[in-house]
Scaffold this active site. Structure first.
Site, mmCIF file in Angstrom:
data_model
loop_
_atom_site.group_PDB
_atom_site.id
_atom_site.type_symbol
_atom_site.label_atom_id
_atom_site.label_comp_id
_atom_site.label_asym_id
_atom_site.label_seq_id
_atom_site.Cartn_x
_atom_site.Cartn_y
_atom_site.Cartn_z
ATOM 1 N N TYR A 150 0.813 -1.227 0.000
ATOM 2 C CA TYR A 150 0.000 0.000 0.000
ATOM 3 C C TYR A 150 0.840 1.268 0.000
ATOM 4 O O TYR A 150 0.293 2.376 -0.085
ATOM 5 C CB TYR A 150 -0.951 0.020 1.206
ATOM 6 C CG TYR A 150 -2.126 -0.890 1.019
ATOM 7 C CD1 TYR A 150 -1.925 -2.254 0.832
ATOM 8 C CD2 TYR A 150 -3.431 -0.413 1.003
ATOM 9 C CE1 TYR A 150 -2.984 -3.108 0.633
ATOM 10 C CE2 TYR A 150 -4.494 -1.266 0.803
ATOM 11 C CZ TYR A 150 -4.264 -2.611 0.616
ATOM 12 O OH TYR A 150 -5.313 -3.461 0.410
ATOM 13 N N LYS A 220 2.169 -14.313 5.187
ATOM 14 C CA LYS A 220 2.459 -15.243 4.084
ATOM 15 C C LYS A 220 3.986 -15.379 4.023
ATOM 16 O O LYS A 220 4.633 -15.163 2.991
ATOM 17 C CB LYS A 220 1.872 -14.680 2.780
ATOM 18 C CG LYS A 220 1.935 -15.615 1.611
ATOM 19 C CD LYS A 220 0.947 -16.764 1.670
ATOM 20 C CE LYS A 220 1.233 -17.770 0.576
ATOM 21 N NZ LYS A 220 0.482 -19.016 0.710
ATOM 22 N N ASP A 286 -3.296 -18.010 3.787
ATOM 23 C CA ASP A 286 -4.287 -18.798 3.035
ATOM 24 C C ASP A 286 -4.980 -19.805 3.963
ATOM 25 O O ASP A 286 -6.208 -19.946 3.954
ATOM 26 C CB ASP A 286 -3.667 -19.493 1.806
ATOM 27 C CG ASP A 286 -2.322 -20.146 2.075
ATOM 28 O OD1 ASP A 286 -1.817 -20.023 3.203
ATOM 29 O OD2 ASP A 286 -1.776 -20.790 1.156
ATOM 30 N N ASP A 310 -6.686 -6.149 4.670
ATOM 31 C CA ASP A 310 -7.770 -5.674 3.804
ATOM 32 C C ASP A 310 -8.664 -6.849 3.396
ATOM 33 O O ASP A 310 -9.897 -6.811 3.524
ATOM 34 C CB ASP A 310 -7.146 -4.996 2.580
ATOM 35 C CG ASP A 310 -8.104 -4.070 1.859
ATOM 36 O OD1 ASP A 310 -9.286 -4.047 2.202
ATOM 37 O OD2 ASP A 310 -7.661 -3.366 0.932
HETATM 38 O O1 LIG Z 1 -8.648 3.140 -0.252
HETATM 39 C C1 LIG Z 1 -9.425 2.437 -0.869
HETATM 40 O O2 LIG Z 1 -10.051 2.851 -1.840
HETATM 41 C C2 LIG Z 1 -9.695 1.021 -0.437
HETATM 42 C C3 LIG Z 1 -9.263 0.760 0.977
HETATM 43 C C4 LIG Z 1 -9.818 -0.480 1.534
HETATM 44 O O3 LIG Z 1 -10.350 -1.337 0.861
HETATM 45 C C5 LIG Z 1 -9.746 -0.674 2.973
HETATM 46 O O4 LIG Z 1 -9.088 0.093 3.676
HETATM 47 O O5 LIG Z 1 -10.353 -1.634 3.480
HETATM 48 MG MG LIG Z 2 -11.007 -3.012 2.013
#
Ligand SMILES: O=C(O)CCC(=O)C(=O)O
Ligand SMILES: [Mg+2]
Ligand SMILES: NC(=O)C1=CN([C@@H]2O[C@H](COP(=O)(O)OP(=O)(O)OC[C@H]3O[C@@H](n4cnc5c(N)ncnc54)[C@H](OP(=O)(O)O)[C@@H]3O)[C@@H](O)[C@H]2O)C=CC1
Length: 421
Positions: A150, A220, A286, A310
């Site tokens: 990210y 992972k 997983d 996420d």
């Molecule tokens: O920043 C985004 O557009 C997606 C972020 C996301 O899916 C989350 O933080 O759960």
């Molecule tokens: Mg999300």
């Protein structure tokens, strides 16, 4: 009532009766959800404190609304407001796929260094679920929020940067395993020891404070040895170094197993857990995703990296009824900065239909009230939500899966919560 700032001293928030709370309405379904949610927050606070306390809302702009007004997706004033007022709340913001601006949601977390994404996942009685025993799922995700893939360090195939990266990897690092080098794009995954340690520390402190049975480090690390694998190793090391008298780790178990065999290792673990120690264990990501469906009761607090977190957030949310009821917070436990937000996104196909479930933002607000120490107001919100669901007066996402339910609009669900709190 005069508005005042929340401050922090020696790590403790000082919350006035009339704190200024910056909020972002959000894109897509954000405005509908916010309109319903803010009425719930105000009603809960008014009822809990007989009008002696009040949240003083301060709208700050980000996303499409901001861009339309000023040509800026994330103005400095917005960041400054979250910095100055410490605690805020936001609706979802749209991120285009494959190009365009980078995520404003991620930018807020990175700019304010909100390193822990805290997402509790629990079932509310009566919520429709795809599993037989949703009540067995009671987990709290601690997702590292500032690093990993990210970080946005990516190079698109065909650009001079991607070419330079390719040459660096092949010529200077001796990499030979890029399958289709000329058409590859590249992404970088930074994972640091400091970033890992502060996240795992927060997860363990939370688990100890709330008397949870275990923290599971999800990674992972078999494949990404020096990022995800290091996350696990650093996590265990931190747990033993900083919380040695309060935790028992699978790393300890493995060492005893190697030296003294299974019987001794099992006995040592049993004694530690019977003695009230917090178990620190790990799971490969997983396998974890199947475990949460098959044996959810074995997991409690979950500490994981950004991308895993996420995926896990939405997967766990589905088990307890979906992302219509999945709250969250982005927190820096050291500076006191926190922005509360739902797990879901902007659900653009439902924008301006007054349709979707405001439950995630309402529950995020309840988490915010708890964070402020306003537990009585938070409890009223929980009571209202539980009662509305029990009466089967719900939005489309629940109604379509419940027998005999009454379909409510987003705003009507907010009213229902207020009436029943
Ligand atoms: O920043 C985004 O557009 C997606 C972020 C996301 O899916 C989350 O933080 O759960
Ligand atoms: Mg999300
Ligand atoms: N923190 C943030 O601000 C986040 C922003 N996003 C952004 O949001 C945009 C849309 O993302 P997308 O992948 O469609 O994911 P969304 O979470 O926005 O929506 C996916 C599906 O989840 C269900 N859903 C979402 N919100 C609700 C709600 N409040 N009540 C009930 N059901 C809900 C809907 O399911 P159904 O179709 O079954 O009705 C919807 O179609 C993207 O730009 C993404 O980047 C995504 C996640 C977090």
């Amino acid at each position: 009532m005069a508005e005042q700032k929340i401050t922090i001293r020696n790590g403790k928030l000082n919350v006035p009766n009339t704190p200024i709370i910056p909020f972002i309405e959000g894109d897509g379904t954000g405005p509908d959800i916010w309109a319903a949610s803010v009425r719930v927050f105000d009603a809960a606070v008014a009822k809990a404190y007989n009008g002696e306390r009040k949240l003083m809302w301060k709208e700050v702009l980000a996303g499409e609304k901001s861009f339309k007004q000023s040509g800026n997706w994330l103005p400095n004033e917005t960041l400054e407001a979250f910095r100055e007022y410490l605690v805020g709340i936001k609706g979802p913001l749209t991120t285009p796929v494959g190009g365009g601006i980078r995520s404003l949601n991620v930018a807020l977390r990175q700019e304010l260094d909100l390193y822990a994404c805290l997402r509790p996942v629990r079932w509310f009685e009566g919520v429709p679920s795809p599993v037989k025993r949703p009540d067995l799922t009671d987990m709290v995700i601690f997702r590292e929020n500032t690093e990993d893939i990210y970080a946005g360090i990516e190079y698109m195939n065909g650009t001079p940067q991607a070419q330079k990266m390719l040459e660096f990897l092949q010529d200077e690092m001796g990499v030979k395993k890029i399958r289709f080098p000329e058409s590859s794009s590249f992404g970088i995954k930074p994972v640091s020891k400091e970033g890992t340690e502060r996240l795992i520390r927060a997860a363990i402190q939370y688990a100890l404070l709330h008397k949870k049975p275990s923290v599971t480090i999800v990674h992972k690390g078999n494949i990404m040895k020096f990022t995800e694998g290091a996350f696990k190793t650093w996590g265990y090391e931190l747990a033993e170094r900083e919380f040695g008298d309060k935790v028992y780790t699978w790393s300890q178990y493995d060492r005893t197993l190697a030296k003294q065999g299974q019987e001794v290792a099992d006995a040592q673990q049993k004694a530690a857990l019977d003695g009230g120690k917090l178990l620190i264990k790990d799971s490969i990501a997983d396998a974890f995703l199947q475990q949460i469906l098959l044996r959810p009761s074995e997991y409690s607090v979950v500490a994981t990296l950004n991308l895993n977190g996420d995926y896990i957030s939405d997967a766990l949310a589905a088990i307890v009824g979906g992302i219509g009821i999945a709250p969250g917070a982005n927190i820096n436990y050291l500076t006191g900065h926190a922005i509360f937000e739902a797990t879901h996104g902007t659900a653009p196909k439902y924008a301006n239909q007054d349709k979707v479930n405001p439950g995630s933002v309402i529950l995020s607000g309840a988490m915010m009230l708890e964070h402020l120490g306003w537990q009585e107001a938070a409890d009223l919100i929980y009571k209202g939500i539980e009662a509305a669901i029990a009466a089967k007066r719900v939005t489309y996402d629940f109604e379509r899966q419940m027998e005999g339910a009454t379909l409510l609009k987003c705003s009507e669900f907010g009213d229902e919560v207020i009436t029943r709190m």
